[in-house]
Enzyme design. Structure first.
Site, short mmCIF file in Angstrom:
data_model
loop_
_atom_site.label_atom_id
_atom_site.label_comp_id
_atom_site.label_asym_id
_atom_site.label_seq_id
_atom_site.Cartn_x
_atom_site.Cartn_y
_atom_site.Cartn_z
N VAL A 188 8.68 1.93 -5.69
CA VAL A 188 10.08 1.56 -5.66
C VAL A 188 10.87 2.12 -6.85
CG1 VAL A 188 9.76 -0.73 -6.76
CG2 VAL A 188 11.67 -0.35 -5.18
N GLN A 223 6.33 -12.07 -3.42
CA GLN A 223 6.59 -12.32 -4.84
C GLN A 223 5.37 -11.92 -5.66
OE1 GLN A 223 7.19 -16.56 -5.21
NE2 GLN A 223 5.21 -17.05 -4.34
N TYR A 245 -6.60 -0.49 0.44
CA TYR A 245 -6.38 -0.53 -1.02
C TYR A 245 -6.82 -1.88 -1.58
CZ TYR A 245 -3.88 0.02 -5.49
OH TYR A 245 -3.54 0.11 -6.82
P1 NAD Z 1 -1.57 7.93 -9.41
O1 NAD Z 1 -1.61 8.11 -7.95
O2 NAD Z 1 -0.54 8.67 -10.19
O3 NAD Z 1 -2.98 8.28 -10.06
C1 NAD Z 1 -4.21 8.21 -9.38
C2 NAD Z 1 -5.02 9.45 -9.75
O4 NAD Z 1 -6.31 9.37 -9.11
C3 NAD Z 1 -4.37 10.74 -9.27
O5 NAD Z 1 -4.39 11.70 -10.30
C4 NAD Z 1 -5.23 11.17 -8.09
O6 NAD Z 1 -5.22 12.55 -7.87
C5 NAD Z 1 -6.60 10.64 -8.54
N1 NAD Z 1 -7.54 10.43 -7.42
C6 NAD Z 1 -7.30 9.81 -6.24
N2 NAD Z 1 -8.42 9.81 -5.50
C7 NAD Z 1 -9.38 10.43 -6.23
C8 NAD Z 1 -10.75 10.75 -5.99
N3 NAD Z 1 -11.36 10.41 -4.85
N4 NAD Z 1 -11.43 11.41 -6.96
C9 NAD Z 1 -10.83 11.79 -8.13
N5 NAD Z 1 -9.53 11.51 -8.40
C10 NAD Z 1 -8.82 10.84 -7.46
O7 NAD Z 1 -1.43 6.35 -9.67
P2 NAD Z 1 -1.38 5.51 -11.02
O8 NAD Z 1 -0.21 4.63 -10.93
O9 NAD Z 1 -1.57 6.38 -12.19
O10 NAD Z 1 -2.66 4.58 -10.85
C11 NAD Z 1 -3.84 4.76 -11.60
C12 NAD Z 1 -4.80 3.62 -11.31
O11 NAD Z 1 -4.21 2.39 -11.70
C13 NAD Z 1 -5.20 3.48 -9.85
O12 NAD Z 1 -6.56 3.13 -9.76
C14 NAD Z 1 -4.33 2.35 -9.36
O13 NAD Z 1 -4.92 1.67 -8.30
C15 NAD Z 1 -4.23 1.50 -10.61
N6 NAD Z 1 -3.03 0.66 -10.57
C16 NAD Z 1 -1.81 1.19 -10.87
C17 NAD Z 1 -0.68 0.38 -10.80
C18 NAD Z 1 0.70 0.88 -11.14
O14 NAD Z 1 1.65 0.12 -10.99
N7 NAD Z 1 0.90 2.09 -11.62
C19 NAD Z 1 -0.80 -0.96 -10.41
C20 NAD Z 1 -2.05 -1.45 -10.09
C21 NAD Z 1 -3.17 -0.63 -10.19
N1 UDP Z 2 10.42 -0.94 -1.80
C1 UDP Z 2 11.75 -0.79 -1.45
N2 UDP Z 2 12.24 0.49 -1.32
C2 UDP Z 2 11.48 1.60 -1.56
C3 UDP Z 2 10.14 1.42 -1.94
C4 UDP Z 2 9.63 0.13 -2.04
O1 UDP Z 2 12.48 -1.75 -1.25
O2 UDP Z 2 12.02 2.72 -1.43
C5 UDP Z 2 9.90 -2.31 -1.97
C6 UDP Z 2 8.58 -2.59 -1.26
O3 UDP Z 2 8.79 -3.01 0.07
C7 UDP Z 2 7.99 -3.68 -2.13
C8 UDP Z 2 8.52 -3.38 -3.53
O4 UDP Z 2 9.64 -2.50 -3.35
O5 UDP Z 2 8.48 -4.94 -1.73
C9 UDP Z 2 7.51 -2.69 -4.42
O6 UDP Z 2 6.98 -1.59 -3.71
P1 UDP Z 2 5.99 -0.54 -4.35
O7 UDP Z 2 5.58 0.40 -3.26
O8 UDP Z 2 6.59 0.04 -5.57
O9 UDP Z 2 4.74 -1.39 -4.85
P2 UDP Z 2 3.89 -2.61 -4.25
O10 UDP Z 2 4.46 -3.06 -2.94
O11 UDP Z 2 2.51 -2.05 -4.10
O12 UDP Z 2 4.01 -3.65 -5.28
#
Ligand code: NAD
Ligand code: UDP
Ligand code: UDP
Length: 313
Positions: free
Chosen positions: A186, A275, A144
């Protein structure tokens, strides 16, 4: 009327973005392979004359005619992106190449949904865009983190080499309604566990921190970024700078769900960042944007969403 492509449009963030674009009168093409997204998230848009849903995997070429592209396709939860890590890298890298090739052919502006994960387990706190990060290239999160880093590289090379009109947004942990109950991140985990009276799973000792942004704030910033003048590429951090430990988050969820669930402590997954907090001064300056929704208010909205859908899953 602008024709806008949203990849990953039936996921959590993508579906909220489609809602906003449709409500302001754009023509939206939502492309998704439904790996983590669901048709349910955009069901209410299916009968709208300006909305079109296409099942397609962005690792394969896509030939459509659009004016703007929001590239969100990629699983975002560690559980899901680690399920098929090779496909995760392909989605970020091949997906970016295909969407950039498309943008180049049709002359579209293209925005990349990048991530705070490009900073890895950061040694600089809070993280400004100028920080290059501390990322393990061979760990379980690398598919990722490195996939998203390579996608950023591709965006900037298409910009420099082909003068493509790019926008790169680094999203910090965002939550809200339409997260999948089994998403694994989380906020949804804690809320679902609390509502179902199951143990709250804290990974490690719960002292690690994240800064949580409510989905509406994030989408507002996306739209503002897409409309910035040609030449402002980002990357720009988007997130809420209020920082919480996972123990604090668990306490807030218990308080607002009035749950009697107990906390249990599970092993911390490897490379879990200790963090994370965005420096959002660039977003403030360039987008005139700051988040408005507090974690408590956003949690209340998200809890009421899960209360509505949980009996039906
Ligand atoms: P999500 O998993 O709900 O959405 C991702 C979407 O992409 C899903 O609908 C999935 O089916 C689709 N997808 C995955 N692989 C695909 C492929 N090969 N072709 C077509 N569609 C595909 O997650 P989200 O939280 O909505 O995230 C959306 C975007 O934002 C992602 O790129 C993610 O990396 C980015 N992002 C989200 C967060 C967050 O906290 N929500 C943080 C950082 C980055
Ligand atoms: N985490 C947790 N319990 C859960 C899921 C996640 O304590 O059931 C923790 C995880 O280890 C991380 C933080 O929550 O430290 C955020 O995790 P998340 O998967 O939401 O996002 P990311 O690690 O990608 O920021
Ligand atoms: N591509 C696409 N849709 C288009 C144009 C291109 O999916 O409308 C894909 C195509 O598969 C190509 C990739 O984008 O391999 C990169 O395109 P680019 O024009 O940059 O490079 P090339 O065609 O030379 O590989």
């Amino acid at each position: 009327m602008k024709k806008i492509l949203v990849t990953g449009g039936s996921g959590f963030l993508g579906s909220h973005l489609c809602d906003r674009l449709i409500s302001r009168g754009d023509d939206v093409l939502c492309v998704d392979n439904f790996f983590t997204g669901s048709k349910q998230n955009v069901k209410h848009l299916l009968t709208h004359p300006n909305f079109e849903l296409m099942r397609h995997d962005v690792t394969f070429p896509l030939y459509v005619e659009v004016n703007q592209i929001f590239n969100l396709a990629c699983p975002a939860s560690p559980v899901h992106y680690q399920h098929d890590p090779v496909q995760t890298t392909k989605t970020s890298v091949h997906g970016a190449i295909n969407m950039l090739g498309l943008a180049k052919r049709v002359g579209a502006r293209i925005l990349q949904a990048s991530t705070s994960e490009v900073y890895g387990d950061p040694e600089v706190h809070p993280q400004p865009e100028s920080y290059w990060g501390k990322v393990n290239p061979i760990g379980i999160r690398s598919c990722y983190d490195e996939g998203k880093r390579c996608a950023e590289t591709l965006f900037f090379d298409y910009h420099r080499q082909h003068n493509l009109d790019i926008k790169v947004v680094r999203i910090f942990n965002t939550y809200g309604p339409r997260m999948h109950p089994n998403d694994g991140r989380v906020v949804s985990n804690f809320i679902v566990q609390a509502l179902q009276g199951r143990d709250i799973t804290i990974y490690g000792d719960g002292s690690q921190t994240r800064s949580f942004c409510y989905v509406d704030d994030l989408i507002e910033a996306f739209l503002k970024m897409m409309e910035t003048e040609h030449g402002f590429t980002g990357p720009v951090n988007i997130g809420n700078p209020c920082e919480f430990s996972m123990l604090q988050l668990a306490e807030l969820v218990l308080k607002h769900t009035q749950s009697k669930s107990k906390l249990i402590f599970n092993p911390l997954p490897s490379d879990d960042p200790k963090q994370r907090k965005p420096d959002i001064s660039l977003a403030q300056q360039k987008l005139d944007w700051i988040p408005k929704v507090s974690l408590e208010d956003g949690l209340k909205e998200t809890i009421s969403y899960f209360k509505k859908i949980l009996p039906t899953i």
